[in-house]
Design an enzyme around this catalytic site. Sequence first.
Site, PDB file in Angstrom:
ATOM      1  N   THR A  73      -3.292   3.914   5.984  1.00  8.82           N
ATOM      2  CA  THR A  73      -3.378   4.059   7.441  1.00  8.82           C
ATOM      3  C   THR A  73      -3.197   5.523   7.840  1.00  8.82           C
ATOM      4  O   THR A  73      -3.953   6.061   8.658  1.00  8.82           O
ATOM      5  CB  THR A  73      -2.310   3.178   8.123  1.00  8.82           C
ATOM      6  OG1 THR A  73      -2.584   1.816   7.796  1.00  8.82           O
ATOM      7  CG2 THR A  73      -2.310   3.364   9.628  1.00  8.82           C
ATOM      8  N   ASN A 153     -12.927  -4.660   4.093  1.00  5.57           N
ATOM      9  CA  ASN A 153     -11.822  -5.456   3.560  1.00  5.57           C
ATOM     10  C   ASN A 153     -11.934  -6.948   3.860  1.00  5.57           C
ATOM     11  O   ASN A 153     -11.302  -7.763   3.205  1.00  5.57           O
ATOM     12  CB  ASN A 153     -10.485  -4.934   4.099  1.00  5.57           C
ATOM     13  CG  ASN A 153     -10.493  -4.725   5.591  1.00  5.57           C
ATOM     14  OD1 ASN A 153     -11.344  -4.020   6.120  1.00  5.57           O
ATOM     15  ND2 ASN A 153      -9.567  -5.343   6.294  1.00  5.57           N
ATOM     16  N   GLN A 181     -10.581  -0.150  -0.091  1.00  6.98           N
ATOM     17  CA  GLN A 181     -11.029  -1.321  -0.855  1.00  6.98           C
ATOM     18  C   GLN A 181     -12.091  -0.961  -1.888  1.00  6.98           C
ATOM     19  O   GLN A 181     -12.471  -1.808  -2.697  1.00  6.98           O
ATOM     20  CB  GLN A 181     -11.609  -2.389   0.093  1.00  6.98           C
ATOM     21  CG  GLN A 181     -10.613  -2.967   1.074  1.00  6.98           C
ATOM     22  CD  GLN A 181      -9.559  -3.863   0.434  1.00  6.98           C
ATOM     23  OE1 GLN A 181      -9.705  -4.325  -0.700  1.00  6.98           O
ATOM     24  NE2 GLN A 181      -8.473  -4.109   1.153  1.00  6.98           N
ATOM     25  N   SER A 201      -5.391   3.920  -0.973  1.00 12.93           N
ATOM     26  CA  SER A 201      -4.059   3.349  -0.745  1.00 12.93           C
ATOM     27  C   SER A 201      -3.531   2.769  -2.045  1.00 12.93           C
ATOM     28  O   SER A 201      -4.234   2.015  -2.726  1.00 12.93           O
ATOM     29  CB  SER A 201      -4.156   2.254   0.323  1.00 12.93           C
ATOM     30  OG  SER A 201      -2.933   1.544   0.390  1.00 12.93           O
ATOM     31  N   GLY A 202      -2.272   3.082  -2.367  1.00 16.29           N
ATOM     32  CA  GLY A 202      -1.708   2.662  -3.646  1.00 16.29           C
ATOM     33  C   GLY A 202      -1.591   1.161  -3.825  1.00 16.29           C
ATOM     34  O   GLY A 202      -1.889   0.629  -4.899  1.00 16.29           O
ATOM     35  N   HIS A 203      -1.182   0.460  -2.771  1.00 14.83           N
ATOM     36  CA  HIS A 203      -0.823  -0.947  -3.010  1.00 14.83           C
ATOM     37  C   HIS A 203      -2.018  -1.871  -3.197  1.00 14.83           C
ATOM     38  O   HIS A 203      -1.856  -3.044  -3.523  1.00 14.83           O
ATOM     39  CB  HIS A 203       0.125  -1.467  -1.918  1.00 14.83           C
ATOM     40  CG  HIS A 203      -0.461  -1.715  -0.576  1.00 14.83           C
ATOM     41  ND1 HIS A 203      -0.708  -2.988  -0.106  1.00 14.83           N
ATOM     42  CD2 HIS A 203      -0.835  -0.887   0.417  1.00 14.83           C
ATOM     43  CE1 HIS A 203      -1.193  -2.919   1.115  1.00 14.83           C
ATOM     44  NE2 HIS A 203      -1.279  -1.650   1.459  1.00 14.83           N
ATOM     45  N   THR A 239       9.253  16.114   2.682  1.00 14.76           N
ATOM     46  CA  THR A 239       9.532  16.146   1.246  1.00 14.76           C
ATOM     47  C   THR A 239       8.653  15.133   0.518  1.00 14.76           C
ATOM     48  O   THR A 239       8.566  13.979   0.929  1.00 14.76           O
ATOM     49  CB  THR A 239      11.028  15.839   0.997  1.00 14.76           C
ATOM     50  OG1 THR A 239      11.795  16.808   1.722  1.00 14.76           O
ATOM     51  CG2 THR A 239      11.374  15.904  -0.480  1.00 14.76           C
ATOM     52  N   CYS A 327      -3.340  -7.915   8.546  1.00 13.49           N
ATOM     53  CA  CYS A 327      -2.726  -7.469   9.797  1.00 13.49           C
ATOM     54  C   CYS A 327      -3.028  -8.439  10.927  1.00 13.49           C
ATOM     55  O   CYS A 327      -2.387  -8.428  11.953  1.00 13.49           O
ATOM     56  CB  CYS A 327      -3.253  -6.089  10.191  1.00 13.49           C
ATOM     57  SG  CYS A 327      -3.352  -4.965   8.827  1.00 13.49           S
TER      58      CYS A 327
HETATM   59  N1  PLP Z   1      -8.297   0.480   5.165  1.00 14.18           N
HETATM   60  C1  PLP Z   1      -8.632  -0.683   4.592  1.00 14.18           C
HETATM   61  C2  PLP Z   1     -10.074  -0.985   4.352  1.00 14.18           C
HETATM   62  C3  PLP Z   1      -7.653  -1.604   4.219  1.00 14.18           C
HETATM   63  O1  PLP Z   1      -7.997  -2.768   3.643  1.00 14.18           O
HETATM   64  C4  PLP Z   1      -6.298  -1.286   4.467  1.00 14.18           C
HETATM   65  C5  PLP Z   1      -5.223  -2.253   4.172  1.00 14.18           C
HETATM   66  O2  PLP Z   1      -5.363  -3.442   4.396  1.00 14.18           O
HETATM   67  C6  PLP Z   1      -5.998  -0.042   5.052  1.00 14.18           C
HETATM   68  C7  PLP Z   1      -7.028   0.811   5.393  1.00 14.18           C
HETATM   69  C8  PLP Z   1      -4.588   0.374   5.347  1.00 14.18           C
HETATM   70  O3  PLP Z   1      -3.900   0.725   4.164  1.00 14.18           O
HETATM   71  P1  PLP Z   1      -2.305   0.712   4.144  1.00 14.18           P
HETATM   72  O4  PLP Z   1      -1.898  -0.728   4.092  1.00 14.18           O
HETATM   73  O5  PLP Z   1      -1.933   1.458   2.900  1.00 14.18           O
HETATM   74  O6  PLP Z   1      -1.849   1.397   5.368  1.00 14.18           O
END
Ligand code: PLP
Length: 385
Positions: A73, A153, A181, A201-203, A239, A327
């Site tokens: 994000t 996504n 994605q 994004s790491g997760h 940091t 979300c």
């Molecule tokens: N962009 C896309 C296409 C995503 O699927 C997501 C997470 O669902 C994000 C951005 C946001 O990433 P983060 O959860 O690391 O903020």
Amino acid sequence: MPEPIYLDHAATTPVREEVLEAMLPFFGPRFGNPSSLHRWGREARAAVDEARERVASTIGARPDELCFTSCGTEADNMAVLGVWRSRRDTGRNAAVSTPIEHKAVLGALHEVAHEGGDERLLGMQASGLVDDASFDALVNDAAAVCSVMWVNNEIGVMQDVPSLARRARERGVVFHTDAVQAFGKVTIDAATTPFDLLSISGHKIGAPKGIGALYIRRGTPMSPLLFGGSQDRGRRPGTENVAMAVGLARAAELTVAEQADECRRLGALRDRLEAALLERIPDAVIHGRGAPRAPHVTNISVPGTDSEALLMALDLRGVACSAGSACQSGSITPSHVLSALGVPADLAGAAIRMSLGSLTTDACITRVAELFPALVEKARRLATA
Ligand code: PLP
């Protein structure tokens, strides 16, 4: 009850053991602040520098073009707002994107409008691809930045980023792509594809939540979102999160190394699942099927059902899916992505996203292919009773 089945990898993924192992020393003895000049600091600095280099190399970038962020994000916000704010006074007051972006981009675009900019949304083809005529009309010499996600996504549709990036560049418009994605699903190479900015994004790739990165091509105009110290050469003060940067580097390398085999595996499983569901539920609609798609997402609507009830029924039987992006779960408003593609409200309200990944096996697919049609049948019987 059989083992639960996790079909929500687009929401998040488990942290890989190799990633956790790489991170652990930085929660223990290697706790230094990278800005400190003593040995603890130098050790932490070396770890961040190395992590930056390793993540950069997975996308064909140079280390100084890689900025660690707190999440995808933040990377998306920084790309859209950072570029727009730095160019707004040059006669380029517009920010362009698509209506199917993640809220991380759409929210940044709203902020552009809030600060007096021109917020422009591209037209879309029903397939999920950007409409070419609309791109040509809106990505013009009044636009500062254009952001188009590489892989969606919710439905997995893959845009032709190389072509869009090239056309944006021809018009002097800075081009960003949200590759959150896409990472590990498409080949990303900053040396050959002319995007200016790219978010990860790491997760989503086996690292923890709370780490992301923004690729910023050398020379791209960029105003920082945060103000403070001189970390990351002032682009992103604060940091550095050393452990997370190290974790992201390990996850990114593993993901890219496994990309070809994993995409083949997931694509075959996804195709088998879709074929089985369509055979037993012939009126089901798979969104985005007419466009190129990443192999890990399928989004299916069955007329006469609703996603909330189906999700709960699946959950009761141990299967975790989602109704759209995570979300949005908890709210029953239909997906903005499906609405933007002209999917009727009743069908959009029935959408179930299944997203495959490291935890998805052949047996998972076999079980869901049996269970889902049975639940649909039951839901339909109840609806007409
Ligand atoms: N962009 C896309 C296409 C995503 O699927 C997501 C997470 O669902 C994000 C951005 C946001 O990433 P983060 O959860 O690391 O903020």
